[in-house]
Design a protein around this motif. Structure first.
Motif, PDB file in Angstrom:
ATOM      1  N   PHE A  37       0.823  -1.206   0.000  1.00 58.26           N
ATOM      2  CA  PHE A  37       0.000   0.000   0.000  1.00 58.26           C
ATOM      3  C   PHE A  37       0.858   1.258   0.000  1.00 58.26           C
ATOM      4  N   LEU A  38       1.916   1.267   0.817  1.00 59.75           N
ATOM      5  CA  LEU A  38       2.798   2.439   0.871  1.00 59.75           C
ATOM      6  C   LEU A  38       3.548   2.637  -0.447  1.00 59.75           C
ATOM      7  N   VAL A  39       3.990   1.552  -1.074  1.00 60.29           N
ATOM      8  CA  VAL A  39       4.683   1.653  -2.367  1.00 60.29           C
ATOM      9  C   VAL A  39       3.731   2.199  -3.432  1.00 60.29           C
ATOM     10  N   LEU A  40       2.496   1.696  -3.464  1.00 60.65           N
ATOM     11  CA  LEU A  40       1.516   2.209  -4.433  1.00 60.65           C
ATOM     12  C   LEU A  40       1.209   3.677  -4.179  1.00 60.65           C
ATOM     13  N   GLY A  41       1.087   4.043  -2.914  1.00 62.10           N
ATOM     14  CA  GLY A  41       0.833   5.451  -2.580  1.00 62.10           C
ATOM     15  C   GLY A  41       1.978   6.353  -3.013  1.00 62.10           C
ATOM     16  N   ALA A  42       3.229   5.908  -2.759  1.00 67.63           N
ATOM     17  CA  ALA A  42       4.390   6.696  -3.174  1.00 67.63           C
ATOM     18  C   ALA A  42       4.458   6.809  -4.693  1.00 67.63           C
ATOM     19  N   ALA A  43       4.152   5.720  -5.404  1.00 68.35           N
ATOM     20  CA  ALA A  43       4.157   5.766  -6.873  1.00 68.35           C
ATOM     21  C   ALA A  43       3.094   6.726  -7.389  1.00 68.35           C
ATOM     22  N   PHE A  44       1.932   6.720  -6.758  1.00 70.06           N
ATOM     23  CA  PHE A  44       0.867   7.643  -7.161  1.00 70.06           C
ATOM     24  C   PHE A  44       1.282   9.090  -6.938  1.00 70.06           C
ATOM     25  N   LEU A  45       1.865   9.386  -5.772  1.00 67.58           N
ATOM     26  CA  LEU A  45       2.302  10.757  -5.497  1.00 67.58           C
ATOM     27  C   LEU A  45       3.411  11.195  -6.451  1.00 67.58           C
ATOM     28  N   LEU A  46       4.325  10.293  -6.780  1.00 66.61           N
ATOM     29  CA  LEU A  46       5.387  10.621  -7.725  1.00 66.61           C
ATOM     30  C   LEU A  46       4.819  10.904  -9.108  1.00 66.61           C
ATOM     31  N   ALA A  47       3.906  10.052  -9.569  1.00 70.05           N
ATOM     32  CA  ALA A  47       3.278  10.274 -10.877  1.00 70.05           C
ATOM     33  C   ALA A  47       2.493  11.572 -10.888  1.00 70.05           C
ATOM     34  N   TYR A  48       1.801  11.871  -9.827  1.00 75.47           N
ATOM     35  CA  TYR A  48       1.034  13.108  -9.752  1.00 75.47           C
ATOM     36  C   TYR A  48       1.955  14.326  -9.815  1.00 75.47           C
ATOM     37  N   SER A  49       3.069  14.272  -9.088  1.00 77.72           N
ATOM     38  CA  SER A  49       3.980  15.431  -9.093  1.00 77.72           C
ATOM     39  C   SER A  49       4.646  15.609 -10.460  1.00 77.72           C
ATOM     40  N   LEU A  50       4.928  14.512 -11.173  1.00 78.66           N
ATOM     41  CA  LEU A  50       5.551  14.625 -12.494  1.00 78.66           C
ATOM     42  C   LEU A  50       4.568  15.072 -13.570  1.00 78.66           C
ATOM     43  N   LEU A  51       3.313  14.680 -13.446  1.00 87.67           N
ATOM     44  CA  LEU A  51       2.343  14.941 -14.501  1.00 87.67           C
ATOM     45  C   LEU A  51       1.473  16.167 -14.266  1.00 87.67           C
ATOM     46  N   LYS A  52       1.596  16.804 -13.107  1.00 90.28           N
ATOM     47  CA  LYS A  52       0.734  17.959 -12.862  1.00 90.28           C
ATOM     48  C   LYS A  52       1.187  19.138 -13.714  1.00 90.28           C
ATOM     49  N   ARG A  53       0.259  19.951 -14.056  1.00 93.54           N
ATOM     50  CA  ARG A  53       0.487  21.096 -14.942  1.00 93.54           C
ATOM     51  C   ARG A  53       0.896  22.307 -14.118  1.00 93.54           C
ATOM     52  N   PRO A  54       1.978  22.997 -14.495  1.00 95.09           N
ATOM     53  CA  PRO A  54       2.337  24.228 -13.786  1.00 95.09           C
ATOM     54  C   PRO A  54       1.232  25.272 -13.918  1.00 95.09           C
ATOM     55  N   ARG A  55       1.085  26.103 -12.909  1.00 97.71           N
ATOM     56  CA  ARG A  55      -0.029  27.052 -12.865  1.00 97.71           C
ATOM     57  C   ARG A  55       0.178  28.289 -13.733  1.00 97.71           C
ATOM     58  N   ASN A  56       1.411  28.646 -14.051  1.00 99.57           N
ATOM     59  CA  ASN A  56       1.659  29.913 -14.740  1.00 99.57           C
ATOM     60  C   ASN A  56       1.781  29.784 -16.256  1.00 99.57           C
ATOM     61  N   LEU A  57       1.260  28.699 -16.846  1.00 99.29           N
ATOM     62  CA  LEU A  57       1.340  28.508 -18.287  1.00 99.29           C
ATOM     63  C   LEU A  57       0.006  28.831 -18.952  1.00 99.29           C
ATOM     64  N   PRO A  58       0.047  29.216 -20.222  1.00 98.73           N
ATOM     65  CA  PRO A  58      -1.199  29.434 -20.980  1.00 98.73           C
ATOM     66  C   PRO A  58      -1.997  28.141 -21.093  1.00 98.73           C
ATOM     67  N   PRO A  59      -3.233  28.212 -21.603  1.00 98.69           N
ATOM     68  CA  PRO A  59      -4.089  27.016 -21.627  1.00 98.69           C
ATOM     69  C   PRO A  59      -3.559  25.903 -22.526  1.00 98.69           C
ATOM     70  N   TYR A  60      -3.919  24.676 -22.156  1.00101.81           N
ATOM     71  CA  TYR A  60      -3.587  23.473 -22.915  1.00101.81           C
ATOM     72  C   TYR A  60      -4.753  23.088 -23.806  1.00101.81           C
ATOM     73  N   PRO A  61      -4.488  22.543 -24.985  1.00104.12           N
ATOM     74  CA  PRO A  61      -5.557  21.889 -25.734  1.00104.12           C
ATOM     75  C   PRO A  61      -5.924  20.565 -25.054  1.00104.12           C
ATOM     76  N   ALA A  62      -7.115  20.110 -25.280  1.00103.77           N
ATOM     77  CA  ALA A  62      -7.551  18.840 -24.703  1.00103.77           C
ATOM     78  C   ALA A  62      -6.877  17.678 -25.436  1.00103.77           C
ATOM     79  N   GLY A  63      -6.889  16.508 -24.829  1.00 97.38           N
ATOM     80  CA  GLY A  63      -6.384  15.311 -25.494  1.00 97.38           C
ATOM     81  C   GLY A  63      -4.937  15.025 -25.249  1.00 97.38           C
ATOM     82  N   ARG A  64      -4.429  15.384 -24.090  1.00 95.72           N
ATOM     83  CA  ARG A  64      -3.021  15.149 -23.801  1.00 95.72           C
ATOM     84  C   ARG A  64      -2.866  13.785 -23.149  1.00 95.72           C
ATOM     85  N   VAL A  65      -1.906  13.013 -23.629  1.00 94.19           N
ATOM     86  CA  VAL A  65      -1.599  11.684 -23.108  1.00 94.19           C
ATOM     87  C   VAL A  65      -0.485  11.847 -22.075  1.00 94.19           C
TER      88      VAL A  65
END
Length: 182
Positions: free
Chosen positions: A26-54
């Motif tokens: 459970f802890l390993v899955l939680g850490a992997a989720f938090l790592l993926a979230y931190s890598l894939l989150k969008r910075p707040r100060n950028l212009p808008p994104y088009p939809a459909g990003r993989v």
């Protein structure tokens, strides 16, 4: 308070037992989720994104075989400034004369530097290099020194320059490449 904590820990253990997980899993899955979230989150100060990003590829699949047409369609939808995700990198796209002029002329100091290239920076010390150096006073000093050194070695502009010899060598190289291909 202690009763609430005890109740919560017992509930978590029951849930883990139901799904056949251990606390370590459970802890390993939680850490992997938090790592993926931190890598894939969008910075707040950028212009808008088009939809459909993989997640890993970004918008590369959406661009298709004619990326200029897709970028033009996104310009109509999102305006002259928007962000496209190219792989794991965010790229800000500027369209139109006013947006490009604003970025490259009016705010040239903000856009003068090169983007970070972590692999190249790890191999080459960019603090002492003029090719991949970041914009700033150190870069300007190295550029001024390199220009002066090249002028002293014969790289002059106009009459007396070695431009004609460079053109001749480039033509020889082009002819050699053609000869090897054909």
């Amino acid at each position: 308070m202690a009763a609430a904590v005890s109740w919560m820990s017992e509930s978590v253990q029951e849930i883990l037992q139901i799904y056949g997980l251990t606390l370590t899993t459970f802890l390993v899955l939680g850490a992997a989720f938090l790592l993926a979230y931190s890598l894939l989150k969008r910075p707040r100060n950028l212009p808008p994104y088009p939809a459909g990003r993989v997640p890993v590829l970004g918008h590369l699949l959406a661009l298709g075989r004619a990326p200029h047409l897709k970028l033009t369609a996104w310009r109509r939808q999102y305006g002259d400034v928007f962000t496209v995700r190219m792989g794991m990198e965010d790229v800000v796209v500027l369209n139109g004369y006013t947006a490009v002029k604003d970025a490259l002329v009016d705010r040239s100091e903000l856009f003068a530097s090169r983007p970070p290239n972590y692999l190249f920076d790890a191999m080459v010390d960019s603090g002492k290099n003029i090719i991949v150096a970041r914009w700033g006073s150190g870069f300007r000093q190295r550029k001024k020194f390199a220009t002066a050194a090249l002028k002293n070695l014969g790289m002059k502009v106009g009459r007396g320059s070695i431009e004609e010899k460079i053109r001749e060598e480039a033509n020889c190289l082009r002819n050699r490449v053609r000869w090897n291909q054909g």
